[in-house]
Design an enzyme around this catalytic site. Structure first.
Site, PDB file in Angstrom:
ATOM      1  N   GLU A 106       0.866  -1.173   0.000  1.00 14.66           N
ATOM      2  CA  GLU A 106       0.000   0.000   0.000  1.00 14.66           C
ATOM      3  C   GLU A 106       0.910   1.232   0.000  1.00 14.66           C
ATOM      4  OE1 GLU A 106      -2.523   0.576   3.392  1.00 14.66           O
ATOM      5  OE2 GLU A 106      -4.221   1.092   2.125  1.00 14.66           O
ATOM      6  N   GLU A 158       4.021   9.625  -0.201  1.00 11.40           N
ATOM      7  CA  GLU A 158       4.704   8.846   0.824  1.00 11.40           C
ATOM      8  C   GLU A 158       6.093   8.368   0.415  1.00 11.40           C
ATOM      9  OE1 GLU A 158       2.211   5.689   2.130  1.00 11.40           O
ATOM     10  OE2 GLU A 158       0.698   7.002   2.980  1.00 11.40           O
TER      11      GLU A 158
END
Length: 429
Positions: free
Chosen positions: A330, A339
């Protein structure tokens, strides 16, 4: 009446001429009155228009062949039923199963028996469609030509679509290269850097730079994932988490008996999805301290015999296996790339994924749309016009440079979403 070759003398041979054939059949007597016609078609047209018996329409349905047609003509000649008993196609269809006795002509040289049934059917296209009342749909010659023209146009559109598909493939290749350049900031790392294990191409990704990062450089990023709130936010994001669950569970046949690597496993929810889908074993890796809670979660769900949790950076850990069949992660963040986990997933792919392995997800896209929210503007921009009686308008320009991460009310969306031409493919290419 018996037919022999001599009976055909004087009739034109089929295919001898491109000119329209001349109907040379015997005079045709109407089935319901004394009218006589020079051609079969004129007689059948008269029968349909004057007496309301739709023999021509019956032929157009293709439910009546040449032999059934002969039986029907002889039936009418023999029994002379009233025309009003047979004024629908359905009533005539009941006569198509008459016995063979009706193959014997009732009238000598009956012109209607010489009608070219197959030729007539070929010239009247019968579509494989039905109207609302299930009656047959037929086309006239003009309608057929119009349909033929449409078919040619569709064929042209198909060729244009193939050209667009080819162009799309070329564009995708260029976008793929652009995505690689965004990720890469150095030369292609050596294939020998990862030992003797056979590894696929690195696609220009600077995995050596990823490999050289130390824990101190990652402390801020990694430390944030030790807090429970961020994991709660991700798990409560139903669209995100349930999307993964459905993708894995609905494709359980692809996970059955496979070795799976979960990069950045967090609470190990994806690892447990994979185990439930039939994975032979899952190796879940995470750098943050959440890995200790993940161990408890796996034990609580009695999956410790199928999931092995490993604490550490994916670029530094050692797996008990040389290759894995599937990598799940993920890794996507706000605006897809926030991220910064993409490079770690690519590193894992290049080092451990088998040549015919899979990365889930392996392709993503960024969509952009326009939003108009007066309240948001008032709160973040217009606010600087008057701050306790002071003007701070210079702050407006700085605020506009920063992105906001928040849920947008659908009523504030003012245009359809548009795909930005960025495509990141994590499979080998």
């Amino acid at each position: 009446m018996a037919f022999c070759d001599e009976d055909l003398n004087g009739y034109p041979e089929f295919g001898d001429s491109d000119e329209e054939e001349i109907d040379t059949c015997s005079p045709s007597l109407c089935l319901f009155c004394e009218a006589i016609f020079t051609t079969c078609e004129l007689a059948l047209s008269h029968i349909s228009k004057i007496h309301g018996v739709p023999l021509l329409q019956l032929l157009q349905t293709r439910s009546c062949d040449f032999y059934s047609y002969i039986k029907i003509i002889n039936y009418f000649r023999r029994h002379k039923p009233p025309a009003h008993d047979y004024q629908t196609v359905e009533s005539l269809q009941g006569l198509t199963t008459l016995d063979q006795s009706y193959m014997i002509p009732e009238c000598e040289d009956d012109g209607l028996l010489q009608f070219d049934v197959e030729g007539y059917q070929e010239s009247h296209l019968q579509l494989g469609l039905a109207s609302k009342d299930n009656s047959p749909v037929t086309l006239s010659a003009n309608e057929y030509e119009a349909l033929k023209s449409k078919a040619l146009q569709l064929d042209q559109l198909k060729r244009e679509l193939e050209d667009l598909k080819s162009q799309y493939t070329q564009d995708l290749t260029r976008l793929r290269s652009s995505a690689q350049r965004l990720i890469s900031s150095g030369p292609l790392s050596s294939m020998t850097e990862y030992g003797d294990v056979s590894t696929p191409p690195t696609d220009g990704v600077n995995t050596s730079k990823v490999h050289s990062l130390n824990d101190a450089q990652d402390d801020g990023y990694i430390g944030s994932y030790s807090h429970y709130s961020i994991h709660m936010d991700m798990l409560q994001d139903k669209v995100r988490t349930d999307g993964y669950r459905q993708a894995i569970v609905r494709n359980s046949e692809m996970f059955k008996d496979k070795i799976v690597l979960d990069v950045g496993c967090g609470t190990s929810v994806l690892s447990m999805f994979a185990a439930k889908a039939g994975a032979k074993h899952v190796y879940a890796v995470d750098m943050s301290d959440i890995i200790y809670q993940a161990m408890d979660i796996v034990r609580e769900n009695q999956l410790e015999d199928r999931i092995t949790l490993i604490k550490g950076r994916i670029e530094e850990v050692k797996l008990p296996v040389d290759h894995v069949d599937i990598i799940i992660s993920e890794w996507m963040g706000y605006f897809l790339l926030f991220e910064s986990m993409l490079d770690s997933v690519i590193f894992a792919r290049n080092k451990w994924l088998s040549v015919d392995g899979l990365v889930w997800p392996n392709r993503c896209k960024i969509l952009m749309t326009a939003s108009c929210d007066p309240g948001l503007r008032q709160k973040n921009i217009d606010f600087w016009e008057d701050v306790y009686g002071f003007k701070m308008t210079c702050m407006k320009y700085e605020v506009c440079k920063e992105g906001l991460v928040q849920t947008v009310n659908s009523s504030h969306i003012v245009c359809p979403p548009v795909e930005i031409q960025v495509c990141i493919v994590l499979l080998y290419f």
